[in-house]
Each structure stands twice: as C-alpha cells, then as structure tokens.
Design a protein around this motif. Structure first.
Motif, PDB file in Angstrom:
ATOM      1  N   GLY A  76      39.040  41.522  29.499  1.00  0.00           N
ATOM      2  CA  GLY A  76      39.854  42.017  30.596  1.00  0.00           C
ATOM      3  C   GLY A  76      41.341  41.989  30.327  1.00  0.00           C
ATOM      4  N   VAL A  77      41.726  42.223  29.063  1.00  0.00           N
ATOM      5  CA  VAL A  77      43.142  42.133  28.690  1.00  0.00           C
ATOM      6  C   VAL A  77      43.972  43.177  29.424  1.00  0.00           C
ATOM      7  N   ASN A  78      43.513  44.420  29.471  1.00  0.00           N
ATOM      8  CA  ASN A  78      44.272  45.464  30.166  1.00  0.00           C
ATOM      9  C   ASN A  78      44.450  45.126  31.640  1.00  0.00           C
ATOM     10  N   LEU A 138      32.593  39.831  29.441  1.00  0.00           N
ATOM     11  CA  LEU A 138      32.643  40.344  30.808  1.00  0.00           C
ATOM     12  C   LEU A 138      32.538  39.218  31.831  1.00  0.00           C
ATOM     13  N   ALA A 139      31.623  38.293  31.587  1.00  0.00           N
ATOM     14  CA  ALA A 139      31.423  37.198  32.530  1.00  0.00           C
ATOM     15  C   ALA A 139      32.694  36.369  32.665  1.00  0.00           C
ATOM     16  N   TYR A 140      33.351  36.107  31.537  1.00  0.00           N
ATOM     17  CA  TYR A 140      34.576  35.317  31.612  1.00  0.00           C
ATOM     18  C   TYR A 140      35.661  36.070  32.385  1.00  0.00           C
ATOM     19  N   ALA A 141      35.872  37.338  32.050  1.00  0.00           N
ATOM     20  CA  ALA A 141      36.931  38.117  32.706  1.00  0.00           C
ATOM     21  C   ALA A 141      36.691  38.234  34.205  1.00  0.00           C
ATOM     22  N   HIS A 142      35.428  38.342  34.599  1.00  0.00           N
ATOM     23  CA  HIS A 142      35.098  38.413  36.025  1.00  0.00           C
ATOM     24  C   HIS A 142      35.327  37.070  36.702  1.00  0.00           C
ATOM     25  N   LEU A 147      38.699  41.018  36.285  1.00  0.00           N
ATOM     26  CA  LEU A 147      37.832  42.160  36.577  1.00  0.00           C
ATOM     27  C   LEU A 147      37.149  41.964  37.915  1.00  0.00           C
ATOM     28  N   ASP A 148      37.069  43.043  38.699  1.00  0.00           N
ATOM     29  CA  ASP A 148      36.409  42.983  40.003  1.00  0.00           C
ATOM     30  C   ASP A 148      34.903  43.153  39.884  1.00  0.00           C
ATOM     31  N   GLU A 149      34.489  44.021  38.966  1.00  0.00           N
ATOM     32  CA  GLU A 149      33.068  44.224  38.701  1.00  0.00           C
ATOM     33  C   GLU A 149      32.895  44.480  37.214  1.00  0.00           C
TER      34      GLU A 149
END
Length: 284
Positions: A76-78, A138-142, A147-149
C-alpha cells in the motif's frame, strides 16, 4: 547475487532482478530494506500525478470520495504516500529505524496507525482498493489502514470471483506504478469492464515494456490513451548485468536508451487512458 544488505536476488525472465522474496513477508520491513538499497522512488514521483488525477476526477465527475484501484499495490505504498504528508525517504526511515526493528507485527501496525493518524493530510480521502497476488502484503496494508479493501487475485490467469467483482466494480480510477509488463491487457480489461461507467486510468510503465497492447485493448472499449512527457525514475539498476540486459531489451524493442538509463536508472513513462468523451488534450 547478494545485495549490500545481504538479500539474495536473481534475474527474472524479463532480465530484471526479482524482489519477489520481499513482497510476501508478514510486514513491509524487508521490502523497504531491499528497495531502499536500489533507491526505489517511483511512488514518490507518481504522487503529485495521482493527487491531481483524484482531484480532477472528483471535480469532473462530482464524486466526493473516488475509489482508486491500485494494481500491484504490495504493502500500500501509493496509498500511504497519497494519504500522508510523507515522502519515500520518510517511509524508508520509518520502517528501517531501530525503533521499528524491535517490534512484532502488532507493534509495527500500532506504529503505522499512529503514523497515518498524525500525518493524514487528505480530506476528503479517496478510497483505496489494493489488488495484488501477495495476500500477506495486502493483509498488512489493510490492517495498517492504508488500504480500505483488498483483492488477492491473479487476473492474468483467472476470472474474478463474485466477491472480487463486487469490490473492483466500484473502481473510479485504476492506477499502477511499475506492474505493467507482469500485468497485461488481460487484467486491465477485466477490471475496466466491471464498473457500469468506465474508470479513468494512469499507468507508470517501465520503458522495457510496451503499453501498446493495453492501449489497443482499451481503444476497443472506447478509451483514448496519451503519454505524458518526461521519464520517471523507478530505481537504480541492481547490477551491471541487469543494466546490460535491460538496455539490450530496450534496443531490441526499438527504444533508444535515455541518458538516465545509461547512467544507471530504470525509467518509466506515464500513460493516461480515459473514455474518449472525457479526455483532455493537456494531460500531463
């Protein structure tokens, strides 16, 4: 080959070094250690363009909180850069500092949530949907709130599930910063045809890969594509061997290497694709 930080990396089938090993860890510390060694900076250079795109979409379509689908989003860097008053250097420091090294995953998540809370400077926010093949990233960024989803899928080889279709059909904007070449028109068109109204797109594509097959496929869906001026540095070549392979690929594709590439940098171009009735000729 071993990088200066001790990470084992090998050339993949494209001639680029593979950093796959840092994309599947439970948290992003290995990612930032490895990519920091080669000066990875494309998300930082993309940030003002992404910010302008979201603001223009908000004004043009009257959507207060656009949904951005970030392809190949990893950790989720962006989204983190968009949402925070922060730079890539700030993120490198955040994840490689001694304070971060001693934390477990839950402790690091708490630190990230505080980082997001204190640096949040985008109101109203865009919503970010992350698409990647790495479920741990993905799990970490969420969990961190970047990240929202999330959608963990390989749309190159598989149709989206009903749940994935439901999430991706809400995309107003589809963006990427370096995954095109591994992601092709198969993924892009699958996503483009899900919403009732075609999403806007902005893709930063390494010059060793052609955007033409994607542009052609999008043309068939009623899009127009233009290329923004200038080159955008992604990262330094990790070795002389990698540089030689990539420069040969550029020449084989009829692309003359730029001084930045012969000087040691992988470079990308920015391609805008929008429904033809919503296009502006002055996109930059």
């Amino acid at each position: 080959m071993t990088t200066s930080g001790g990470s084992q990396v090998t050339l993949d089938e494209t001639g680029k070094f593979s950093f796959d090993h840092v994309y599947t860890e439970p948290d992003p510390r290995p990612f930032f250690r490895a990519l920091g060694e080669v000066g990875y900076q494309l998300p930082q250079l993309a940030k003002p363009h992404l910010t302008s795109l979201v603001d223009e979409y908000r004004a043009g379509r009257g959507v207060d909180q656009p949904t951005v689908a970030d392809l190949g989003c990893s950790y989720g860097v962006n989204a983190a850069l968009f949402r925070c008053a922060a730079t890539m250097d700030d993120l490198y420091e955040h994840y490689t500092a001694d304070e971060a090294a001693g934390l477990d995953r839950d402790g690091l998540l708490d630190r990230d949530r505080e980082f997001l809370r204190t640096r949040d400077d985008r109101v109203p926010q865009a919503r970010f949907v992350g698409l990647d093949v790495s479920a741990p990233a993905l799990a970490y960024a969420h969990d961190a709130g970047f990240l929202d989803e999330t959608v963990s899928a390989d749309l190159e080889n598989e149709e989206p599930t009903p749940r994935q279709r439901a999430v991706l059909s809400g995309a107003d904007l589809v963006v990427s910063t370096g995954c095109v070449g591994y992601v092709t028109e198969r993924t892009i068109t699958r996503i483009a045809t899900l919403p009732e109204r075609r999403p806007w797109m902005a893709h930063f594509v390494l010059r060793m890969f052609s955007y033409e097959p994607i542009a052609d496929a999008l043309t068939d869906l009623g899009y127009r594509t233009t290329e923004a001026p200038g080159l955008f540095r992604q990262r330094r070549f990790a070795s002389a061997e990698e540089q030689e392979r990539i420069l040969d690929t550029l020449r084989d594709n009829g692309v003359e290497p730029d001084d930045q590439e012969t000087g040691g940098w992988l470079c990308a171009r920015l391609h805008h694709s929008r429904p033809i009735d919503e296009y502006k000729d002055d996109l930059t």
